[in-house]
Motif scaffolding. Sequence first.
Motif, PDB file in Angstrom:
ATOM      1  N   UNK A 150      51.677  -9.355 -28.209  1.00  0.00           N
ATOM      2  CA  UNK A 150      51.000  -8.060 -28.242  1.00  0.00           C
ATOM      3  C   UNK A 150      49.688  -8.239 -28.987  1.00  0.00           C
ATOM      4  N   UNK A 151      48.593  -7.901 -28.333  1.00  0.00           N
ATOM      5  CA  UNK A 151      47.277  -7.927 -28.962  1.00  0.00           C
ATOM      6  C   UNK A 151      46.955  -6.518 -29.451  1.00  0.00           C
ATOM      7  N   UNK A 152      46.683  -6.378 -30.753  1.00  0.00           N
ATOM      8  CA  UNK A 152      46.332  -5.083 -31.307  1.00  0.00           C
ATOM      9  C   UNK A 152      45.164  -5.252 -32.266  1.00  0.00           C
ATOM     10  N   UNK A 153      44.526  -4.163 -32.606  1.00  0.00           N
ATOM     11  CA  UNK A 153      43.322  -4.186 -33.436  1.00  0.00           C
ATOM     12  C   UNK A 153      43.571  -3.444 -34.741  1.00  0.00           C
ATOM     13  N   UNK A 154      42.891  -3.900 -35.789  1.00  0.00           N
ATOM     14  CA  UNK A 154      42.924  -3.262 -37.099  1.00  0.00           C
ATOM     15  C   UNK A 154      41.502  -3.167 -37.624  1.00  0.00           C
ATOM     16  N   UNK A 155      41.208  -2.201 -38.481  1.00  0.00           N
ATOM     17  CA  UNK A 155      39.861  -2.111 -39.066  1.00  0.00           C
ATOM     18  C   UNK A 155      39.551  -3.320 -39.933  1.00  0.00           C
ATOM     19  N   UNK A 156      38.281  -3.662 -39.991  1.00  0.00           N
ATOM     20  CA  UNK A 156      37.881  -4.817 -40.787  1.00  0.00           C
ATOM     21  C   UNK A 156      38.103  -4.596 -42.276  1.00  0.00           C
ATOM     22  N   UNK A 157      38.253  -3.338 -42.710  1.00  0.00           N
ATOM     23  CA  UNK A 157      38.444  -3.070 -44.128  1.00  0.00           C
ATOM     24  C   UNK A 157      39.786  -3.574 -44.645  1.00  0.00           C
ATOM     25  N   UNK A 158      40.781  -3.754 -43.769  1.00  0.00           N
ATOM     26  CA  UNK A 158      42.096  -4.220 -44.207  1.00  0.00           C
ATOM     27  C   UNK A 158      42.299  -5.698 -43.904  1.00  0.00           C
ATOM     28  N   UNK A 159      41.287  -6.356 -43.366  1.00  0.00           N
ATOM     29  CA  UNK A 159      41.434  -7.759 -42.978  1.00  0.00           C
ATOM     30  C   UNK A 159      41.701  -8.647 -44.184  1.00  0.00           C
ATOM     31  N   UNK A 160      41.022  -8.395 -45.291  1.00  0.00           N
ATOM     32  CA  UNK A 160      41.206  -9.249 -46.473  1.00  0.00           C
ATOM     33  C   UNK A 160      42.642  -9.189 -46.964  1.00  0.00           C
ATOM     34  N   UNK A 161      43.247  -8.016 -46.918  1.00  0.00           N
ATOM     35  CA  UNK A 161      44.624  -7.879 -47.385  1.00  0.00           C
ATOM     36  C   UNK A 161      45.588  -8.665 -46.501  1.00  0.00           C
TER      37      UNK A 161
END
Length: 451
Positions: A249-260
Motif C-alpha cells: 500500500x502506497x500512502x502519503x504523509x506530511x513532510x512535518x512528520x517525516x523526521x519522527x
Amino acid sequence: MNELSPIRTDDAVEQRPRRRGRGLVWLILLLALAGGGYWAYRTYLPDGFRKPETQQAGSGRRGGRRGAGGEGPQAVGIATVQRGDMPVVLSGLGTVTPLATVTVRSQVSGYLTRIGFREGQTVKAGDFLAQIDVRPYEALLAQYQGQLLRDQALLQNARLDLTRYQTLNRQDSISKQNVDTQAATVKQYEGIVASDQAQIDQQKLNISYGRITSPVEGRVGLRQIDQGNYVTAASTGIVVVTQLHPISVLFTLPETVLARVMDRLRAGATLPVRVFDRSDTTEIARGNLDTVDNQIDVTTGTVKLRALFPNTDDRLFPNQFVNARLDVDTVRDAALVPAAAVLRGTPGTYVYLLTAEDKVAVRTIEIGESDGVRTVVTKGLAVGDRVVVDGTDRLKDGAAVRVTGGRPETTAGPEAAKPEGGEGAAAQPKPEGQRPEGERPHRRRQQSQNP
C-alpha cells in the motif's frame, strides 16, 4: 349663518372623517403597544425581571413555585481525567499497489496455437500460459545446423593444409607468405563456424520462446487475445499477471512528520500499519512499514511510504483506495480526557472544570496527541479532575451546573432530607424540563402570587 347653511354643512362633512381616521390610527397603535408589552412580559419576566428572593428554591411557597417555573442550573455530563497510554497514529490516503504487474507478451511472431490458463486463475512462476507455433523456427534451426556441418568440414581441411604448409616451410620448400595466408584462412573458417553456432542457438531460443510461461506468481486477468490469432513479437499482449501475495500500500504523509518516522526507523523499530476502507470505518488488513521514498513531492509537501501486507485473505485488491494509519509511537502514562471536553476560544485551548461546589471553572490546558476520541493533556489538569463533556454550549466561568451523568449520586444524610423551611415549607422546586403537561408559565405565576 344658521345650522342649515351649506357652507357650515360642508365643513362638518370634511372635519368628521378626519377625526374618525385619527382615532382609528391611535387605536391600532395602542393595540400594538399592548401586544408588545404582553410578549415582553411572557418572554423576559421569568428570567430577567424576577426578584432575587423568588429565585431561591425552598424559601416558602411563593419562592418554591417561581423557582420551579424558571431555569435551574445547567444540566451537564462529566468525565474524569484518567491515566493511560495513547498511541501516536499518523493517517494518510493510500492506494493498494502490487509489487509486480506483468503484461505477458510473446517474444516471437507466430500463430497462437494454445492457451493454457483460465481467466482469474492463480498461477506460480513458470506455469504454462500459451503456445506459439514454432515450426518456422525449427526449419531455420535445421538449416543452420547443416551450414555448421559444412563450415566445420571446411575448417578441418584448412587446418590440415596449414599443417602441411608449416612442414614444407621448415624444409624451405614453400615461402613464409603461403603459410601465413593459410593460417588466415583457418581463422576465417573458425569465425564462420562460430557464426553458424550462434544462429543455431538463436533458433533454439526462439523455439523455447514459443512456450510462454508466467514470470511471477500471481493472478491472471482477462485474456487479451484469442487462440488462432497471429501474434507479433513484443507488441501483442496476451494476459496480465498481478502479484497479490504479498501486496503493498502506497500512502502519503506530511513532510512535518517525516523526521519522527525516520527516527523510529533508524532505531530499528518495526512500525505497524493498519488500512481501512474508503469510509474509514472498517479495518481491512494489518501489515508493517517497508520503506520511505527518497524525496518529498514539492507540489504537495508530502512523502510517499510503502507498507507490506501478507493479504492471505485477498481483501486488498490492486488500485483499491484505502485509508492508512501508521502507529509511530506510544505515549505512556499520560493524562487522558475525552476529545469532546476540549474547547477552543478566546482563552485558547480550555476545558470546563467541575469544582466541589457544583460549579464550573474555565481551565486553560495544553494538549498533545489525540486519536479523535481521547486527547492527551500535558499541562493544566491532573488525574482525577472532572471536566464537562456534554452541555458546554451555554456555560460560563463560575456557572452552577447540575450533573446528569458521569459520576455516582452522593448519598444524602438525615438532615438533608428535611426542607430548609421546616415541616411547613414547600417542597424543592422541580428541575427544568419537568413542567406538568398543559400548564403554562403565566398561570403558575398567578398561583404563586395568590398563596
